[in-house]
Motif scaffolding. Structure first.
Motif, PDB file in Angstrom:
ATOM      1  N   ASP A  79       0.927  -1.329  -0.027  1.00  0.00           N
ATOM      2  CA  ASP A  79      -0.025   0.060   0.058  1.00  0.00           C
ATOM      3  C   ASP A  79       0.610   1.418   0.020  1.00  0.00           C
ATOM      4  OD1 ASP A  79      -2.902   0.817   0.544  1.00  0.00           O
ATOM      5  OD2 ASP A  79      -1.627   2.143   1.561  1.00  0.00           O
ATOM      6  N   GLU A  82       2.276   1.634  -3.373  1.00  0.00           N
ATOM      7  CA  GLU A  82       1.045   2.317  -4.217  1.00  0.00           C
ATOM      8  C   GLU A  82       1.056   3.730  -4.128  1.00  0.00           C
ATOM      9  OE1 GLU A  82      -1.407   3.344  -7.196  1.00  0.00           O
ATOM     10  OE2 GLU A  82      -0.138   1.350  -7.129  1.00  0.00           O
ATOM     11  N   LYS A  83       1.089   4.199  -3.005  1.00  0.00           N
ATOM     12  CA  LYS A  83       0.952   5.599  -2.502  1.00  0.00           C
ATOM     13  C   LYS A  83       2.160   6.506  -3.399  1.00  0.00           C
ATOM     14  CE  LYS A  83      -2.777   6.131  -0.344  1.00  0.00           C
ATOM     15  NZ  LYS A  83      -3.394   4.676   0.143  1.00  0.00           N
ATOM     16  N   GLN A  86       1.517   6.678  -7.161  1.00  0.00           N
ATOM     17  CA  GLN A  86       0.550   7.259  -7.134  1.00  0.00           C
ATOM     18  C   GLN A  86       1.079   8.901  -7.013  1.00  0.00           C
ATOM     19  OE1 GLN A  86      -4.155   7.587  -5.904  1.00  0.00           O
ATOM     20  NE2 GLN A  86      -2.776   8.363  -4.258  1.00  0.00           N
ATOM     21  N   TRP A  87       1.982   9.074  -6.234  1.00  0.00           N
ATOM     22  CA  TRP A  87       2.440  10.551  -6.061  1.00  0.00           C
ATOM     23  C   TRP A  87       3.092  10.963  -7.192  1.00  0.00           C
ATOM     24  CZ3 TRP A  87       2.250  14.439  -2.560  1.00  0.00           C
ATOM     25  CH2 TRP A  87       3.152  15.430  -2.691  1.00  0.00           C
ATOM     26  N   GLY A 272      -5.232  12.546   4.124  1.00  0.00           N
ATOM     27  CA  GLY A 272      -5.091  11.191   4.938  1.00  0.00           C
ATOM     28  C   GLY A 272      -6.252  11.142   5.923  1.00  0.00           C
ATOM     29  N   TYR A 311      -0.678  11.216   3.870  1.00  0.00           N
ATOM     30  CA  TYR A 311      -1.128  10.649   2.716  1.00  0.00           C
ATOM     31  C   TYR A 311      -0.288   9.210   2.518  1.00  0.00           C
ATOM     32  CZ  TYR A 311       0.057   9.908  -2.357  1.00  0.00           C
ATOM     33  OH  TYR A 311       0.094   9.191  -3.277  1.00  0.00           O
ATOM     34  N   LEU A 312       1.010   9.149   2.812  1.00  0.00           N
ATOM     35  CA  LEU A 312       1.634   8.040   2.470  1.00  0.00           C
ATOM     36  C   LEU A 312       1.191   6.784   3.389  1.00  0.00           C
ATOM     37  CD1 LEU A 312       3.917   8.029   0.257  1.00  0.00           C
ATOM     38  CD2 LEU A 312       5.464   7.656   2.139  1.00  0.00           C
TER      39      LEU A 312
END
Length: 443
Positions: A79, A82-83, A86-87, A272, A311-312
């Motif tokens: 996960d 993936e973050k 995405q960033w 987040g 967020y991460l």
């Protein structure tokens, strides 16, 4: 190495499906850099085709069988990756410098470093944790605007040059203790709807920035740019857009003294668990990217960076806490109260502080005969403090002593804010990582 569990922790394995391994600290690179602490975590390598929820169920069944009731985390490194990806897709011009204060799990730091990202650090300890991943000091930003002298000397010793300031006293401290530092002026600009505003204590207005920049140049410090932070849990990208425009004004002050600047740090606060954002992350980023292209186009040569934290990691980690007792209305309670093995002084401080409604799934110790009914309850922690209360009038499936609750979205600030009050241990961590990503962490 042979894959095996430590002697004091055994799981009922699904044959040929997943393999638990222990993390080992990397070799020390310096006598002054302590290796990351891997003692409180175990790693489960997830083979292709295996469902992670089946692994979690197996772990819970083993704890129920052995009557273990201490809380633990499950951290999904896929996960986090993936973050990061995405960033890079949504903010292609903005370098990611992960805020260590959000979750300093050794596994997370190692993955961030392996993905080519940097770190936002605020203390000597955070410097050590980040540098122990093997990243060079050029991939760190020392984002504390008021630094202890001993921590500043430590930064100088490890050539961590990039930092921020928002007072004349800090500039003179830098000139005295670290004259080779590269400094950014911190602007005061915030999202009024942010869960944790930052503008009350940190940063200066544009007029004050002009004066401080003059002092910095007179002292001979290398002024490289501007930084801001709109606040933790921002819900409106317009705050970033306006702060970027304000930063452009400060960059233009360079013409007055002929000292060009080349770095813009747009801080953290990206969505987040604390954010109440109705839009998707790509939608949130779009106006920010537009503002960056307008005021700091690629041909300007300005390096743009950010310091995301929650967020991460927010969605990457779940907390599993057991129901260690139930007090009912018949016991004189206003409503049924579940006493959990974790609470306000452990992993759940944010829930109480920010009045969050946790996302909970009940894992019964014994299969129920029928679908559990929905009840309104109060959730409390295990300590002897009456303030150790998470939520009241909370609607959830009925649970009983010995059952386990899975609290999702518990990756941000949970590890860092736990105090161990009353002697209750901090949760250990089970790390899940797909086999293809195992090379990103040391084993």
């Amino acid at each position: 190495m042979e894959n095996k569990l430590p002697c004091n922790r055994k799981y009922r394995l699904i044959p040929n499906s997943y393999v638990p391994v222990m993390l080992r600290p990397r070799k020390r690179q310096s006598d002054q850099l302590r290796p990351l602490n891997y003692r409180t975590m175990e790693v489960v390598v997830v083979e292709e085709g295996v469902k992670k929820q089946d692994i979690v169920a197996d772990i819970l069944n083993e704890r129920i069988r052995r009557r273990l009731d201490e809380s633990f985390y499950v951290l999904d490194l896929d996960d986090v990756l993936e973050k990061i990806n995405q960033w890079k897709r949504c903010m292609p011009r903005v370098g990611l410098f992960y805020a260590v204060k959000c979750n300093s799990s050794a596994a997370i730091l190692r993955v961030v470093a392996a993905a080519g990202c940097g770190f936002d650090v605020a203390s000597k300890s955070e410097m050590q944790k980040a540098l122990s991943t093997g990243v060079p000091s050029s991939r760190l930003v020392y984002s504390n605007t008021c630094k202890a002298a001993s921590h500043l000397v430590h930064a100088r010793r490890h050539a961590l040059r990039l930092t921020v300031f928002d007072s004349e006293d800090e500039l003179r401290k830098l000139h005295r203790l670290f004259p080779g530092a590269q400094v950014m002026v911190r602007l005061r600009y915030g999202d009024p709807a942010a869960a944790i505003p930052m503008s009350g204590r940190f940063g200066v207005d544009t007029a004050t920035a002009r004066r401080l920049l003059g002092v910095a140049w007179q002292l001979g410090l290398e002024v490289v740019g501007v930084a801001f932070h709109v606040g933790c849990g921002s819900s409106d990208p317009a705050a970033y857009v306006q702060a970027v425009a304000e930063s452009r004004k400060v960059f233009d002050m360079r013409g007055e003294v002929g000292k060009p600047m080349r770095v813009l740090d747009i801080g953290g606060g990206f969505p987040g668990v604390l954010s109440k954002v109705a839009m998707s992350f790509p939608e949130f980023c779009a106006p920010i990217n537009k503002a960056l292209d307008e005021h700091f186009p690629p041909e300007s040569g300005v390096e743009i960076m950010a310091e995301p934290g929650q967020y991460l990691v927010t969605t990457a980690q779940s907390l599993f806490t057991s129901v260690i007792g139930v007090k009912s209305e018949a016991d004189g309670q206003e409503q049924d109260t579940y006493i959990l093995s974790d609470g306000l002084y452990g992993a759940c401080r944010d829930i109480a502080t920010f009045h969050l409604q946790p996302t909970i799934r009940v894992h019964p110790a014994h299969p129920p005969a029928s679908e559990p009914k929905k009840v309104k309850v109060t959730l409390c922690g295990p300590t002897c403090d009456s303030l150790d209360k998470l939520v009241s009038d909370f609607s959830m499936p009925e649970a009983h002593t010995g059952d386990w609750l899975e609290l999702r979205n518990m990756g941000a600030y949970t590890n860092e804010l736990a105090s161990g009050f009353n002697g209750f241990p901090q949760p250990k961590t089970v790390v899940l990582v797909s086999k293809g990503h195992l090379s990103l962490i040391p084993t």
